[in-house]
Scaffold this active site. Structure first.
Site, PDB file in Angstrom:
ATOM      1  N   ARG A  53       0.796  -1.220   0.000  1.00  0.00           N
ATOM      2  CA  ARG A  53       0.000   0.000   0.000  1.00  0.00           C
ATOM      3  C   ARG A  53       0.824   1.263   0.000  1.00  0.00           C
ATOM      4  O   ARG A  53       0.592   2.184  -0.772  1.00  0.00           O
ATOM      5  CB  ARG A  53      -0.882   0.063   1.265  1.00  0.00           C
ATOM      6  CG  ARG A  53      -2.211  -0.544   1.143  1.00  0.00           C
ATOM      7  CD  ARG A  53      -2.632  -1.023   2.519  1.00  0.00           C
ATOM      8  NE  ARG A  53      -1.733  -2.084   2.906  1.00  0.00           N
ATOM      9  CZ  ARG A  53      -1.913  -3.348   2.545  1.00  0.00           C
ATOM     10  NH1 ARG A  53      -2.965  -3.697   1.896  1.00  0.00           N
ATOM     11  NH2 ARG A  53      -1.032  -4.273   2.869  1.00  0.00           N
ATOM     12  N   THR A  54       1.777   1.321   0.919  1.00  0.00           N
ATOM     13  CA  THR A  54       2.499   2.585   1.084  1.00  0.00           C
ATOM     14  C   THR A  54       3.277   2.906  -0.186  1.00  0.00           C
ATOM     15  O   THR A  54       3.200   4.006  -0.726  1.00  0.00           O
ATOM     16  CB  THR A  54       3.437   2.490   2.305  1.00  0.00           C
ATOM     17  OG1 THR A  54       2.636   2.126   3.435  1.00  0.00           O
ATOM     18  CG2 THR A  54       4.126   3.809   2.581  1.00  0.00           C
ATOM     19  N   LYS A  82      25.978  -4.987  -1.524  1.00  0.00           N
ATOM     20  CA  LYS A  82      27.445  -4.929  -1.576  1.00  0.00           C
ATOM     21  C   LYS A  82      28.017  -4.238  -0.344  1.00  0.00           C
ATOM     22  O   LYS A  82      29.205  -3.973  -0.276  1.00  0.00           O
ATOM     23  CB  LYS A  82      27.889  -4.165  -2.821  1.00  0.00           C
ATOM     24  CG  LYS A  82      27.414  -4.766  -4.125  1.00  0.00           C
ATOM     25  CD  LYS A  82      27.940  -3.934  -5.299  1.00  0.00           C
ATOM     26  CE  LYS A  82      27.291  -4.353  -6.602  1.00  0.00           C
ATOM     27  NZ  LYS A  82      27.548  -3.357  -7.667  1.00  0.00           N
ATOM     28  N   ARG A 103      11.511   3.654   3.640  1.00  0.00           N
ATOM     29  CA  ARG A 103      11.059   2.678   4.650  1.00  0.00           C
ATOM     30  C   ARG A 103      12.266   1.814   4.998  1.00  0.00           C
ATOM     31  O   ARG A 103      12.981   1.333   4.116  1.00  0.00           O
ATOM     32  CB  ARG A 103       9.934   1.815   4.117  1.00  0.00           C
ATOM     33  CG  ARG A 103       9.645   0.641   5.061  1.00  0.00           C
ATOM     34  CD  ARG A 103       8.417  -0.112   4.714  1.00  0.00           C
ATOM     35  NE  ARG A 103       7.220   0.656   5.034  1.00  0.00           N
ATOM     36  CZ  ARG A 103       5.996   0.176   4.958  1.00  0.00           C
ATOM     37  NH1 ARG A 103       5.793  -1.071   4.574  1.00  0.00           N
ATOM     38  NH2 ARG A 103       4.954   0.928   5.258  1.00  0.00           N
ATOM     39  N   HIS A 131       5.309   6.131  11.543  1.00  0.00           N
ATOM     40  CA  HIS A 131       4.789   5.982  10.183  1.00  0.00           C
ATOM     41  C   HIS A 131       3.831   7.152   9.943  1.00  0.00           C
ATOM     42  O   HIS A 131       2.620   6.977   9.834  1.00  0.00           O
ATOM     43  CB  HIS A 131       4.070   4.628  10.088  1.00  0.00           C
ATOM     44  CG  HIS A 131       3.761   4.155   8.703  1.00  0.00           C
ATOM     45  ND1 HIS A 131       3.912   4.943   7.567  1.00  0.00           N
ATOM     46  CD2 HIS A 131       3.301   2.944   8.260  1.00  0.00           C
ATOM     47  CE1 HIS A 131       3.544   4.230   6.510  1.00  0.00           C
ATOM     48  NE2 HIS A 131       3.189   3.025   6.905  1.00  0.00           N
TER      49      HIS A 131
HETATM   50  C1  NCD Z   1       1.735  -0.981   8.291  1.00  0.00           C
HETATM   51  C2  NCD Z   1       3.234  -0.841   8.438  1.00  0.00           C
HETATM   52  O1  NCD Z   1       3.987  -1.109   7.502  1.00  0.00           O
HETATM   53  O2  NCD Z   1       3.613  -0.419   9.514  1.00  0.00           O
HETATM   54  N1  NCD Z   1       1.342  -1.177   6.962  1.00  0.00           N
HETATM   55  C3  NCD Z   1       1.065  -0.070   6.203  1.00  0.00           C
HETATM   56  O3  NCD Z   1       1.920   0.730   5.916  1.00  0.00           O
HETATM   57  N2  NCD Z   1      -0.221   0.105   5.850  1.00  0.00           N
HETATM   58  C4  NCD Z   1       1.100  -1.927   9.220  1.00  0.00           C
HETATM   59  C5  NCD Z   1       1.604  -3.323   9.303  1.00  0.00           C
HETATM   60  O4  NCD Z   1       2.518  -3.740   8.591  1.00  0.00           O
HETATM   61  O5  NCD Z   1       1.029  -4.061  10.120  1.00  0.00           O
END
Ligand code: NCD
Length: 309
Positions: A53-54, A82, A103, A131
């Site tokens: 999703r993100t 590497k 991320r 997040h």
């Molecule tokens: C979340 C995350 O990556 O923290 N997912 C997201 O970005 N919608 C929640 C999760 O992984 O449980």
């Protein structure tokens, strides 16, 4: 909104949040008005951890603003394999892109990386830390479904490792929400987060080990996945796996107006039968990632300033 980077929701004031949500609502109402707004701009995607999703909603958002993305791809196929440091990777990719989305599995990685770059860096999840872009789409969804004023919310599941929870809890202190945290004792909110929430103005927070006592009072129930990948020990995960699930029977005690949210992916926390009910807002929530990230990118790319404003 004046920020160089977006690292945690702690840096967001109520006015900042409202600026993003209002802009997202405008974009949602008429996406074609911004279809060429960031033509020729590039967003760098650096995902050192899985994401659906993100990552895809950032990519969709950037393309719907007329721009495009450059994607580091998987860690396996990049120079990280590497032995390249995060600092070097972000310094290289900032030369290719107008903003970066990061991320990373390590808490604090986004803060560290942001110190090495001049383009805006947006934290898309740092380990069990924060997040904040998820929080903005969560707040947008709450505002649409239940309103942000006089809110009573239950936040349930993995409150220890769940970064979406940490970010959301901090942001909600701007709105004087009553926050009920429901989890097994071993997955309670980190004590430093509880301390901060108590310090924050208007933070009406309470912790519970069962949903039962609070469910009838809730406007929103925010359910989360147990973050298996963050457990140092698989046996510890097994002790709590499968706890804190909801199904139609659970909801008999809920208000008819309850809104159920989940950042997704879900494992087994929400029975599929709930998907078809009026309670379920989690797919809408995921879709809201696009207008909210369009709004955020628009604000950060303007402030980054190569001048289309
Ligand atoms: C979340 C995350 O990556 O923290 N997912 C997201 O970005 N919608 C929640 C999760 O992984 O449980």
């Amino acid at each position: 909104m004046r920020h160089d980077h977006l690292i945690t929701s702690k840096q967001l004031s109520r006015a900042d949040i409202e600026t993003v949500l209002d802009r997202a609502a405008e974009i949602d109402a008429d996406p074609s008005a911004v279809a060429d707004r960031h033509a020729n701009r590039l967003l760098g995607l650096l995902f050192f951890e899985p994401s659906t999703r993100t990552k895809m909603s950032f990519e969709t958002a950037m393309k719907r603003l007329g721009g495009d993305v450059v994607d580091m791809g998987s860690v396996e196929s990049s120079s990280v394999k590497k032995g390249e440091t995060l600092a070097d990777t972000v310094r290289v990719i900032e030369g290719y892109a107008d903003a970066l989305v990061l991320r990373h599995p390590k808490q604090g990685a986004a803060t560290m990386a942001s110190e090495f770059v001049d383009v805006p860096l947006l934290n898309a999840g740092d380990g069990a830390g924060h997040h904040p872009t998820q929080t903005l789409l969560d707040l947008y969804t709450i505002r649409e479904n239940a309103g942000l004023d006089d809110l009573t919310i239950g936040i349930m599941g993995d409150l220890k490792y769940g970064r979406t929870v940490h970010s959301l809890a901090y942001a909600l202190t701007n709105f004087d929400a009553r926050q009920h945290f429901v989890s097994p004792e071993s997955l309670q909110l980190p004590r430093e987060v509880v301390y901060d929430l108590h310090q924050a103005d208007g933070a009406g927070i309470r912790e519970h080990d069962s949903l039962e006592e609070v469910l009838p009072s809730l406007d929103v129930l925010y359910v989360t996945r147990i973050q298996r990948e963050r457990f140092p020990d698989e046996q510890e995960y097994q002790k709590v796996a499968g706890e804190y699930q909801i199904d139609m029977e659970t909801l008999e005690a809920a208000s008819d107006d309850l809104t159920i949210m989940h950042p997704l992916p879900r494992v087994d926390e929400i029975a599929p039968a709930i998907d078809e009910t009026e309670y379920a807002a989690y797919f809408e929530q995921a879709h809201n990632g696009v207008p909210v990230r369009m709004a955020l990118l628009d604000l950060f790319l303007q402030e980054g300033g190569d001048g289309d404003e």
